[in-house]
Design an enzyme around this catalytic site. Structure first.
Site, PDB file in Angstrom:
ATOM      1  CB  SER A 241      -0.901  -0.034   1.191  1.00  0.00           C
ATOM      2  OG  SER A 241      -1.922   1.033   0.971  1.00  0.00           O
ATOM      3  CG  HIS A 242       0.288   3.618   3.347  1.00  0.00           C
ATOM      4  ND1 HIS A 242      -0.731   2.698   3.463  1.00  0.00           N
ATOM      5  CD2 HIS A 242       0.771   4.046   4.706  1.00  0.00           C
ATOM      6  CE1 HIS A 242      -0.512   2.287   4.700  1.00  0.00           C
ATOM      7  NE2 HIS A 242       0.328   3.083   5.646  1.00  0.00           N
TER       8      HIS A 242
ATOM      9  CE  LYS B 165      -5.976  -6.296   0.035  1.00  0.00           C
ATOM     10  NZ  LYS B 165      -6.663  -5.128   0.345  1.00  0.00           N
TER      11      LYS B 165
ATOM     12  CG  ASP C 171      -2.570   4.099  -1.580  1.00  0.00           C
ATOM     13  OD1 ASP C 171      -3.246   4.130  -2.432  1.00  0.00           O
ATOM     14  OD2 ASP C 171      -2.459   3.219  -0.698  1.00  0.00           O
TER      15      ASP C 171
ATOM     16  CG  ASP D 184      -2.783  -0.386  -2.433  1.00  0.00           C
ATOM     17  OD1 ASP D 184      -2.581   0.716  -2.033  1.00  0.00           O
ATOM     18  OD2 ASP D 184      -3.502  -1.144  -2.045  1.00  0.00           O
TER      19      ASP D 184
ATOM     20  CG  ASP E 269      -6.179   1.078  -1.052  1.00  0.00           C
ATOM     21  OD1 ASP E 269      -5.027   2.050  -0.954  1.00  0.00           O
ATOM     22  OD2 ASP E 269      -6.263   0.033  -0.300  1.00  0.00           O
ATOM     23  NE  ARG E 270      -3.834   4.445   2.997  1.00  0.00           N
ATOM     24  CZ  ARG E 270      -3.110   4.464   4.339  1.00  0.00           C
ATOM     25  NH1 ARG E 270      -2.685   5.643   4.699  1.00  0.00           N
ATOM     26  NH2 ARG E 270      -3.106   3.399   5.055  1.00  0.00           N
TER      27      ARG E 270
ATOM     28  CD  GLU F 261     -10.518   2.122   7.074  1.00  0.00           C
ATOM     29  OE1 GLU F 261     -10.312   1.839   8.163  1.00  0.00           O
ATOM     30  OE2 GLU F 261     -10.266   1.631   6.091  1.00  0.00           O
ATOM     31  CD  GLU F 262      -7.651   7.199  10.391  1.00  0.00           C
ATOM     32  OE1 GLU F 262      -7.084   7.937  10.144  1.00  0.00           O
ATOM     33  OE2 GLU F 262      -7.453   6.060  10.453  1.00  0.00           O
TER      34      GLU F 262
ATOM     35  CE  LYS G  16      -7.603   2.325   2.160  1.00  0.00           C
ATOM     36  NZ  LYS G  16      -7.209   1.069   2.610  1.00  0.00           N
TER      37      LYS G  16
HETATM   38  C1  G16 Z   1      -5.014  -0.158   5.720  1.00  0.00           C
HETATM   39  C2  G16 Z   1      -6.411  -0.641   5.716  1.00  0.00           C
HETATM   40  C3  G16 Z   1      -7.282   0.391   6.161  1.00  0.00           C
HETATM   41  C4  G16 Z   1      -6.454   1.018   7.480  1.00  0.00           C
HETATM   42  C5  G16 Z   1      -5.022   1.467   7.081  1.00  0.00           C
HETATM   43  C6  G16 Z   1      -4.575   1.918   8.506  1.00  0.00           C
HETATM   44  O1  G16 Z   1      -5.046   0.661   4.410  1.00  0.00           O
HETATM   45  O2  G16 Z   1      -6.929  -1.210   4.570  1.00  0.00           O
HETATM   46  O3  G16 Z   1      -8.549  -0.162   6.384  1.00  0.00           O
HETATM   47  O4  G16 Z   1      -7.264   2.105   7.838  1.00  0.00           O
HETATM   48  O5  G16 Z   1      -4.403   0.521   6.603  1.00  0.00           O
HETATM   49  O6  G16 Z   1      -4.529   1.215   9.363  1.00  0.00           O
HETATM   50  P1  G16 Z   1      -3.352   0.987  10.620  1.00  0.00           P
HETATM   51  O7  G16 Z   1      -4.129   2.154  11.148  1.00  0.00           O
HETATM   52  O8  G16 Z   1      -3.988  -0.249  11.423  1.00  0.00           O
HETATM   53  O9  G16 Z   1      -2.140   1.168  10.165  1.00  0.00           O
HETATM   54  P2  G16 Z   1      -4.024   0.432   3.239  1.00  0.00           P
HETATM   55  O10 G16 Z   1      -4.274   1.601   2.449  1.00  0.00           O
HETATM   56  O11 G16 Z   1      -2.620   0.514   4.034  1.00  0.00           O
HETATM   57  O12 G16 Z   1      -4.220  -1.005   2.676  1.00  0.00           O
END
Ligand code: G16
Length: 545
Positions: A113-114, A126, A278, A280, A282-283, A364-365, A377
């Site tokens: 991801s990010h 995943k 980001d 991948d 999704d953000r 989500e935040e 997302k």
């Molecule tokens: C992932 C999850 C999200 C989550 C985020 C932050 O996002 O898919 O649901 O809100 O991580 O999670 P944490 O606070 O546990 O680091 P992504 O974009 O990294 O796949």
């Protein structure tokens, strides 16, 4: 081609976190490490045998090698057909769209991801289930348990396939279809938004707009959608070439890591609308001239304006947000008479609600928003949704839309403070310090505010009744304010402490103040109650969003 069974010793800690298994690239490069996890997926997911698997990733370092290994393993494990994105590329939302459209039994998405990429960066994998969404906890737990006792993996001895050519190839008894990674996804988004209205907006000479793909996977998607289909100038999509190391950057769309975009739009006011996605895809981060939209507010604005987009013109069934996300969406749901659900952090918790038709939008935040069009997302979806709203509210700006929203529903001032790569024991000590004090906090004051609830969030899924405990410490002051503290489930180094702050302001005259100053009493309280500075030795957070 020989089918081989290679003996294997289990690796400790292959437990998927908030979003799959994320580790350093060097961990994944250990002989047998990736294979052990993938074999655990194949051993536990019976439906994949003789079935269809979707495979792709965000193009980061090790993506191509991993895809070749997984293809050979899939062939050796009786998968009938694999759809793989050209070049091994599939953004996370696109993978979800492909799984759903082609009725696959599941998908493997390769991404951290990010998190940064490159040989010293992070990698991840995943498993998504047949609804297109991240596997729920029962499935990830079964995969993890299998990985703890795995003794062998199966693989076909074969040469690498050519993944850069769309078309079909055979690998043993399996068919590999290399597909255009953008097509299904772009076709889906076209059904949801008013492309004509967005095209007219984007092509207005005085509408200054930029999308930053951060050298990550959304480049080709943004080019197809924004330039080819919506007529944006080439210059509107920047950093659009996916790179294995994201150009050395941190592909996290926030004011810290997308700092140039942030400066140009928010500080210098040179752009009317700006967005980034980001690693991948999704953000999303949404910016306007002089303003950054808090992701929590973004969800609320989309919910309030959903009828402006053709895909949601008949209204929405309900909304959901993760627990640390601000209650801005709740205010909209209440006004519209819609159900609003509060889930633990992690997109997988929205899956059941979406499948059951109880919600249409969720967010989500952590810069994530999406809808029931798929089960992840979706960064570009949010960008198109905002453009659709701007196109349908002529004469308005991102800032005026936000201010109008706050006047109607009140403003939820919001911020998240991250302390990254903290020693895991010290991080736990800080959270435990707050945890033990929770029972004593009821009724005490934070300035004018009174604490009405202090607990560790537990969730019972309203659809299947499954329970998830220990999902974050909450200090709640009625409808007025909340402080949340939890450890990230996506980091790969030490522990990341996240502190979240939310303060409600109903008075329009006080809705345009400095966010950090407004939240200061809550921030001071949280720092005191966790003893975060003493325990971690950190003077301040690494990232503030
Ligand atoms: C992932 C999850 C999200 C989550 C985020 C932050 O996002 O898919 O649901 O809100 O991580 O999670 P944490 O606070 O546990 O680091 P992504 O974009 O990294 O796949």
């Amino acid at each position: 081609m020989n089918l081989r069974e290679i003996p294997l010793k289990p690796f400790a800690g292959q437990k998927p976190g908030t979003s799959g298994l994320r580790k350093k690239v060097t961990v994944f490069q250990q002989p047998g490490y990736l294979e052990a996890f993938v074999q655990s997926v194949f051993d536990t997911q019976e439906a994949l045998k003789g079935g269809l698997l979707v495979l792709g990733g965000d193009g980061r370092f090790f993506n191509r090698q991993a895809i070749q290994i997984i293809l050979r393993m899939a062939a050796a494990n009786g998968i009938a057909r694999v759809l793989v994105g050209r070049g091994g590329i599939l953004s996370t939302p696109a993978a979800s769209a492909v799984i759903r459209r082609h009725k696959a039994q599941g998908g493997l998405i390769l991404s951290a991801s990010h998190n940064p990429g490159g040989p010293d960066g992070d990698f991840g994998i995943k498993f998504n289930i047949a609804n297109g969404g991240p596997a729920p906890e029962a499935v990830t737990e079964a995969i993890y348990l299998c990985s703890e006792r795995i003794k062998r993996y199966r693989i076909l001895e074969a040469a690498d396939l050519d993944l850069d050519r769309v078309g079909e190839q055979r690998l043993g008894g399996m068919t590999v279809s290399v597909i255009d990674p953008v097509e299904d996804y772009a076709a889906l988004l076209q059904t949801l938004f008013d492309f004509d209205a967005i095209r007219a907006l984007i092509q207005k000479p005085d509408f200054r707009f930029r999308f930053d793909a951060m050298h990550a996977v959304t480049g080709p998607y943004a080019r197809r959608l924004l330039i080819d289909m919506l007529g944006a100038p080439q210059s509107a999509v920047v950093n659009a070439e996916p790179k294995e190391d994201f150009g050395g950057g941190h592909p996290d769309p926030n004011p810290v890591y997308a700092d140039k975009l942030y400066k140009d739009a928010v500080i210098d006011g040179q752009l009317d609308f700006a967005a980034a996605s980001d690693g991948d895809g999704d953000r999303n981060m949404i910016l306007g001239k002089g303003v950054a939209v808090s992701p929590s507010d973004s969800l609320a604005v989309l919910a309030a304006n959903a009828r402006l987009a053709p895909g949601y013109a008949n209204g929405i069934a309900g909304v959901a947000r993760s627990m640390p996300t601000s209650r801005a969406a709740d205010a909209v749901a209440k006004a519209l008479g819609l159900p609003c659900f509060e889930t633990p952090t992690g997109w997988k918790f929205f899956g059941n609600l979406l499948d059951a038709g109880r919600i249409t939008l969720c967010g989500e935040e952590s810069y994530g928003t999406s809808s029931d069009h798929l089960r992840e997302k979706d960064g570009l979806w949010a960008v198109l949704f905002w453009l659709n709203i701007l196109a349908k509210r002529p004469g308005e700006t991102v800032l005026s839309i936000l201010q109008d929203h706050w006047r109607r529903y009140g403003r939820h001032y919001y911020s998240r403070h991250d302390y990254e790569a903290v020693d895991a024991v010290k991080a736990k000590t800080a959270l435990d310090t707050l945890r033990v004090s929770l029972p004593t906090l009821l009724g005490s004051k934070i300035g004018e505010l009174t604490i009405t609830n202090a607990d560790d969030f537990a969730y019972r899924d309203p659809v299947d009744g499954s329970e998830s405990k220990g999902q974050g410490l909450r200090v709640i002051c009625g409808e007025q304010a909340r402080i949340i503290a939890r450890l990230s489930g996506t980091g790969t180094e030490g522990a990341t402490i996240r502190l979240y702050f939310e303060l409600f302001e109903a008075d329009p005259a006080r809705q345009n103040e400095d966010v950090q100053a407004k939240l200061k009493p809550l921030i001071d309280f949280a720092e005191r109650q966790t003893g975060i500075r003493q325990h971690t030795g950190r003077a301040e957070p690494d990232v503030i969003t």
